[in-house]
Write a protein that holds these residues in place. Sequence first.
Motif, PDB file in Angstrom:
ATOM      1  N   LEU A 255       5.390  10.308  -5.910  1.00 27.90           N
ATOM      2  CA  LEU A 255       6.819  10.010  -6.066  1.00 27.90           C
ATOM      3  C   LEU A 255       7.693  11.166  -5.586  1.00 27.90           C
ATOM      4  N   ASP A 256       7.087  12.356  -5.515  1.00 29.23           N
ATOM      5  CA  ASP A 256       7.842  13.520  -5.042  1.00 29.23           C
ATOM      6  C   ASP A 256       8.166  13.418  -3.556  1.00 29.23           C
ATOM      7  N   TYR A 257       7.395  12.577  -2.827  1.00 26.95           N
ATOM      8  CA  TYR A 257       7.558  12.549  -1.376  1.00 26.95           C
ATOM      9  C   TYR A 257       7.879  11.161  -0.799  1.00 26.95           C
ATOM     10  N   ILE A 258       7.672  10.103  -1.595  1.00 27.46           N
ATOM     11  CA  ILE A 258       8.019   8.764  -1.096  1.00 27.46           C
ATOM     12  C   ILE A 258       9.015   8.113  -2.038  1.00 27.46           C
ATOM     13  N   LYS A 259       9.690   7.099  -1.509  1.00 26.14           N
ATOM     14  CA  LYS A 259      10.655   6.381  -2.324  1.00 26.14           C
ATOM     15  C   LYS A 259      10.239   4.910  -2.373  1.00 26.14           C
ATOM     16  N   ASP A 335       6.261  -2.068   2.199  1.00 33.40           N
ATOM     17  CA  ASP A 335       7.698  -1.752   2.196  1.00 33.40           C
ATOM     18  C   ASP A 335       7.993  -0.376   1.617  1.00 33.40           C
ATOM     19  N   SER A 336       6.987   0.229   0.989  1.00 32.69           N
ATOM     20  CA  SER A 336       7.187   1.523   0.334  1.00 32.69           C
ATOM     21  C   SER A 336       6.547   2.688   1.086  1.00 32.69           C
ATOM     22  N   VAL A 337       5.962   2.413   2.256  1.00 35.17           N
ATOM     23  CA  VAL A 337       5.356   3.494   3.056  1.00 35.17           C
ATOM     24  C   VAL A 337       5.820   3.375   4.503  1.00 35.17           C
ATOM     25  N   ASN A 338       5.659   4.464   5.254  1.00 33.65           N
ATOM     26  CA  ASN A 338       6.009   4.390   6.678  1.00 33.65           C
ATOM     27  C   ASN A 338       4.880   3.685   7.449  1.00 33.65           C
ATOM     28  N   TYR A 344      -3.661   0.822   7.444  1.00 31.43           N
ATOM     29  CA  TYR A 344      -4.808   0.088   6.916  1.00 31.43           C
ATOM     30  C   TYR A 344      -4.394  -0.973   5.898  1.00 31.43           C
ATOM     31  N   LEU A 345      -3.251  -0.761   5.264  1.00 30.85           N
ATOM     32  CA  LEU A 345      -2.688  -1.823   4.418  1.00 30.85           C
ATOM     33  C   LEU A 345      -2.344  -3.042   5.275  1.00 30.85           C
ATOM     34  N   ARG A 346      -1.820  -2.753   6.447  1.00 26.73           N
ATOM     35  CA  ARG A 346      -1.450  -3.832   7.371  1.00 26.73           C
ATOM     36  C   ARG A 346      -2.692  -4.608   7.823  1.00 26.73           C
ATOM     37  N   GLU A 347      -3.785  -3.881   8.066  1.00 27.06           N
ATOM     38  CA  GLU A 347      -5.038  -4.547   8.429  1.00 27.06           C
ATOM     39  C   GLU A 347      -5.549  -5.410   7.273  1.00 27.06           C
TER      40      GLU A 347
END
Length: 864
Positions: A255-259, A335-338, A344-347
């Motif tokens: 949480l310190d680096y992603i929103k 939606d929560s990552v670049n 690999y989530l996309r795969e």
Amino acid sequence: MRKEISFIFSIITELLEESSPNISEIFKEICTTNDKSKQELIQSLSNTEISHLIKALTLYHLLFNIIDEINSIKTHTSIKSVVDELNKQNYTNIQDTLKRLKFYPVFTAHPTESLRRTFLESYHQMYNDIESFLKYDNKEALEHLKYRLSLLWYSKIVREEKIEVLFELDNLLYFMESSILQSGTKVLIEIENILQTKLKKSPIKLGSWIGGDRDGNPFVNNKTMLEAAKIQHKTIIEHYIKIVSKLERELSCSLDYIKPTKELLKSIEQDKDLLSQTAKKLFLNEPLRAKLSIIKAKLNNKILTLNIPNPQSIDNQQTYKNHKELIKDIDMLLDSVNPRSGAYLREFRALVLLAGFHLMQLDFREHRDKFYLALNEIFIILGYTHENILNLPKTQKIEILNKALDEPIINLNKLYDKLSSDSRELVWAFVNFKWIKENISDSAIDSCIVSMTKNAEDLLCVLWFAKQSKLWQEDKKTKISISPLFETINDLENAPKIISELAQNKHYANYLKSRKNYQEIMIGYSDSSKDGGIFASNYFLRKAIYSLLSLEKSLGIKFRLFHGRGGSVSRGGLALEDALIAAPNNSVAGFFKVTEQGEVISAKYLNPKKAKRSFDIAISTILKKSIYDLYKQENKSDKYEKLLESISTHSYNTYRKLVYEDKNFIEYFKVATPIEFISQLNIGSRPSKRKNTQKIEDLRAIPWVFSWIQNRSILPAWYGIGSALEANKNEDLQQCYKENLFFKTTIDNISQAFLKVDLDIAKKYHEFANNIPQSKNIWKSIENEYKLTLKWLCFIRGEKSLLQNTQARESILQRKEFLKNLSFCQIYLIESYKIQKNSKTKKIILSQIITTIVGIAQGIRNTG
């Protein structure tokens, strides 16, 4: 190619020198000597030596096939390149067509894969070894290749036990997990990249007949159907759990680096009870891991719902109702990552789109007579009729069916004890059909295919069962696709009339309305070819498709054609690209459903590279065909139609005269081909006949074709075409070949199969039939037709020698001498078997004959 052939030869000889030095010398000698010397050498061998020689020749063809496949992948065309090509040609609607496109391969248990799974797995590994060595001179790969070959040398080529239905499923699941899912996922990602948007539905829909195809197979029943659906469900969910576990370890984003999105955080809060106390502490600051842990818990619970006595005890929120809910969870994570972190989530998302919670959609197939048998028993109990409904006049039959369909739903459970075991099995099949859809996935099963459909009443009969099981309810979305299978030439001709009758029946019209007026129709390539020969089969298949398409507008129905193709030319095999492009206009329209049978599965999907190439070819060709047809005007008055009809009629008459009108032909077939031994080959769970008769009509198309391939005449792939072309020699056949794509494709496919014919070998099999009346006349007919066929194929294609200057010719001819060796072994062993009195020795020879069958199948690259 010669360099690669030399490499294979040296690998096999090195293997033999290490394991059996005397066989190495025999192998070298037999591969370089003339036919007479080959036969004399084989006759001089001991039982052990001949067994070793057969294995060496089989391994040689195994490696040759790998070389062929590596070379074919070099010419791989990507979907992106086809889209670019269509754009350059100024076509429009490309992206819209690609977005809605559907390729539906249906993997069947048809018994044509002659190799054991042990050999298939080794083949997979050896493919990678050979490719690595030839490409990069990788010595480690070469050593691994030799290691695999050494193990195969000491392994049996054929399986000794009869294969069971669930073993067939296990084999297919090996393909799925090792190759098909991986390559299918890549194709979906590639399409998303082209469209620059997430797919909502998969353009590839995986199907299966294993566990659902009962037509003539007593080993497929309600138990196997349920088991197959459950095993597939468990397999794919466990596959997902492995992927999620891996992602859970990797996606350590803090949480310190992603929103993360509010939606993701809210969902974690809602489902936090699914996290263990340890997980709650560990993932306090890592929302992606927390969510993945929740996903894993829900997937585990999904498996539990099928295996606990009271599945309702698991709350809906603790598991997934369907795969769409899982997709929604994956989208939250994405939606929560670049894009880089979410690769690999996309795969994973693409994989879930591809396989759902069911993996492969099961088809249920049964012969029309089985439906009537059960219906007749029930209707006599209910008082609708007092005699066999199948024997009643058509009008009376339809009157009774309409009356029964007018009545409210009855409780079939009350009749269950009064029915025969076969009828109980059928009634319960519809109950299981419904259970699978409701408890595994709505997509887990859909089509009910009626084999040997003869008339409209056949489908009304199935509709009655669908109504009683509530798979079809008026004014509701139906849960079953009732699909006729038109197999013989006569049935193909009658198909439009049958569908028109159904569309005018009030009950069936309501059923169609509940299916959004989509009607699946399966067309059979195998039995139509066995029925009327190769050209007539292709012609009437095309004619039936044209006639059905012309009905679409007048009836307001959209047909979805399901192509029952096999691996060999005589069963609709060979190049998918050519067949699709040559198909009637708008017969594809973004949708192509086709059976993938036996050895075709390993040929196209054994490893990820082959599978990716196969998917790319299919998707690209469906796209091309669909786009071309949008802009092409149908030529209603094809100037070659009369010529094609004439060729079809002449080829049909020539074929039927030999195969059906000659009363001695069935006996000739039984003796002049190794059908006796093929029926003992453990390559599938199905019997070789639908019925225990001596009729060609009741022999399955696969052993019919397989037998002619083994005796090297490959009769079903060409017989009749030579006489037909001779009868039309005054017509401009060459011009027709240049201008009519259907004629060109058919002639090219026949040419490829025809070049594999070895009439010298076939004549030696013919000698087994010397005692059959009129056998000399039968052989003379085959020989004369062969000469005519060769003459006219070369003339039409404008060649001095068939397939001149093609890679196919080189590949076929490079195999010829090695194939001869196996055929000579088989002929000698059959002769020995026939005269052998000692039962123990006879059993050994039988095993050797069966091994030669596998070897020849590998060399020809076809079984049935």
